[in-house]
Design a protein around this motif. Structure first.
Motif, PDB file in Angstrom:
ATOM      1  N   TRP A   1    -149.144  10.699   9.768  1.00 45.46           N
ATOM      2  CA  TRP A   1    -149.401   9.295  10.361  1.00 45.46           C
ATOM      3  C   TRP A   1    -150.981   9.006  10.598  1.00 45.46           C
ATOM      4  O   TRP A   1    -151.487   7.841  10.915  1.00 45.46           O
TER       5      TRP A   1
ATOM      6  N   SER B   1    -139.780  11.113  17.772  1.00 47.73           N
ATOM      7  CA  SER B   1    -140.291   9.915  17.160  1.00 47.73           C
ATOM      8  C   SER B   1    -140.287   9.828  15.771  1.00 47.73           C
ATOM      9  O   SER B   1    -141.173   9.430  14.907  1.00 47.73           O
ATOM     10  N   THR B   2    -139.384  11.400  15.188  1.00 52.09           N
ATOM     11  CA  THR B   2    -139.803  11.439  13.394  1.00 52.09           C
ATOM     12  C   THR B   2    -138.413  10.739  13.043  1.00 52.09           C
ATOM     13  O   THR B   2    -138.289  10.471  12.331  1.00 52.09           O
TER      14      THR B   2
ATOM     15  N   GLY C   1    -143.829   6.001  12.736  1.00 54.22           N
ATOM     16  CA  GLY C   1    -144.032   7.693  12.894  1.00 54.22           C
ATOM     17  C   GLY C   1    -142.857   8.105  12.758  1.00 54.22           C
ATOM     18  O   GLY C   1    -143.321   9.117  12.579  1.00 54.22           O
ATOM     19  N   GLY C   2    -141.678   7.298  12.396  1.00 51.47           N
ATOM     20  CA  GLY C   2    -140.449   8.351  12.059  1.00 51.47           C
ATOM     21  C   GLY C   2    -139.870   7.298  10.740  1.00 51.47           C
ATOM     22  O   GLY C   2    -140.428   6.185  10.569  1.00 51.47           O
TER      23      GLY C   2
ATOM     24  N   HIS D   1    -145.632  13.528  11.636  1.00 45.36           N
ATOM     25  CA  HIS D   1    -144.720  11.962  11.719  1.00 45.36           C
ATOM     26  C   HIS D   1    -145.422  10.767  10.833  1.00 45.36           C
ATOM     27  O   HIS D   1    -146.087  11.747   9.777  1.00 45.36           O
TER      28      HIS D   1
ATOM     29  N   SER E   1    -139.812   7.704  21.253  1.00 46.73           N
ATOM     30  CA  SER E   1    -140.328   9.010  21.198  1.00 46.73           C
ATOM     31  C   SER E   1    -140.479   9.857  22.510  1.00 46.73           C
ATOM     32  O   SER E   1    -140.288  10.010  23.422  1.00 46.73           O
TER      33      SER E   1
ATOM     34  N   ASP F   1    -151.735  14.843  11.792  1.00 47.03           N
ATOM     35  CA  ASP F   1    -150.784  14.717  12.476  1.00 47.03           C
ATOM     36  C   ASP F   1    -149.569  14.597  11.408  1.00 47.03           C
ATOM     37  O   ASP F   1    -148.991  14.195  10.965  1.00 47.03           O
TER      38      ASP F   1
END
Length: 250
Positions: A195, A39-40, A45-46, A202, A67, A199
């Motif tokens: 994110w 996911s990163t 998110g990435g 992300h 993810s 969080d």
């Protein structure tokens, strides 16, 4: 983190003179980047889409990071079949370059030895298909303790390096670069890229651009011949290299 085209060619020549590895000043084919990871790296998110947003002049790419994925689970749901098919369909006209970044989820479910073996397996299989693997160490989490980033992915970064050496592929140390940068800008500024407010793993759209640029500049250090296929952003690259906070709007 960024080389000029002239410096890139000089680096290649120096490698030849000194008996070191040589990267051509100009690739024979434009790159087709295939981003593999968790996911990163993934969409929403990435850093992956930020990286791909700089492509130009015939360079192409796809972000297929997932993810929650590990070196084992990414291959499910047809993703490995997609990779095999895509490399086969583009390699006549492009150099298929597969970036591979795992660690965030692998550390929860497997040993370092298993992780290393899996990474080497990716490299061997991709080379056999006609692709060029590049290992990328995991983006740092932006968690701080006593004013410093908690380096809870360092062992996995180290093992990715060992795997790259064992497989004979290039290694891009995003974990070290992102840790150094986040340490430099401090805990408060680092949360700007979250994110969601809590969080610290992300990336929001600003973080996507900043860390996508960081990853790109690191890739160009090991593959300066690809410089022409990416749009430059010297102002952003310099801020990142100098450890200066940026919103990514340069």
């Amino acid at each position: 983190m960024r080389f000029s085209s002239i410096a890139s060619c000089l680096t290649a020549v120096a490698g030849l003179v000194n008996g070191g590895p040589v990267t051509p000043c100009k690739p024979t084919k434009p790159p087709y980047f295939l981003l593999v990871g968790d996911s990163t790296v993934a969409v929403d998110g990435g850093w992956g889409d930020g990286f791909l947003s700089y492509l130009q002049d015939g360079g192409e790419g796809e972000n297929r990071a997932k993810s929650g994925a590990t070196t084992v689970t990414w291959k499910s749901d047809g993703r490995w079949d997609w990779l095999v098919e895509t490399i086969g369909s583009v390699k006549d006209d492009y150099e298929p370059i597969v970036t591979i970044q795992f660690g965030h989820n692998d550390q929860k479910v497997m040993t370092l030895d298993e992780f290393r073996v899996n990474m080497v397996g990716y490299a061997d299989d991709i080379k056999a298909l006609g692709g060029t693997p590049i290992f990328i160490s995991s983006l740092t989490r932006r968690t701080f303790k006593d004013g410093k980033v908690v380096q809870n992915l360092k062992e996995w970064r180290d093992e990715a390096l060992v795997a790259a050496e064992a497989a004979g592929v290039q290694f891009v140390d995003l974990n070290m670069a992102s840790t150094t940068y986040v340490d430099a800008i401090g805990a408060e500024n680092a949360q700007y890229y979250n994110w969601e407010p809590s969080d610290r793993t992300h990336l929001n759209p600003a973080g996507e651009i900043v860390f996508g640029r960081m990853t790109l500049d690191l890739v160009l250090e090991v593959r300066p011949d690809l410089d022409r296929y990416f749009e430059a952003n010297e102002a952003l690259s310099e801020k990142i290299e100098n450890g200066e906070f940026t919103t990514g709007e340069e």
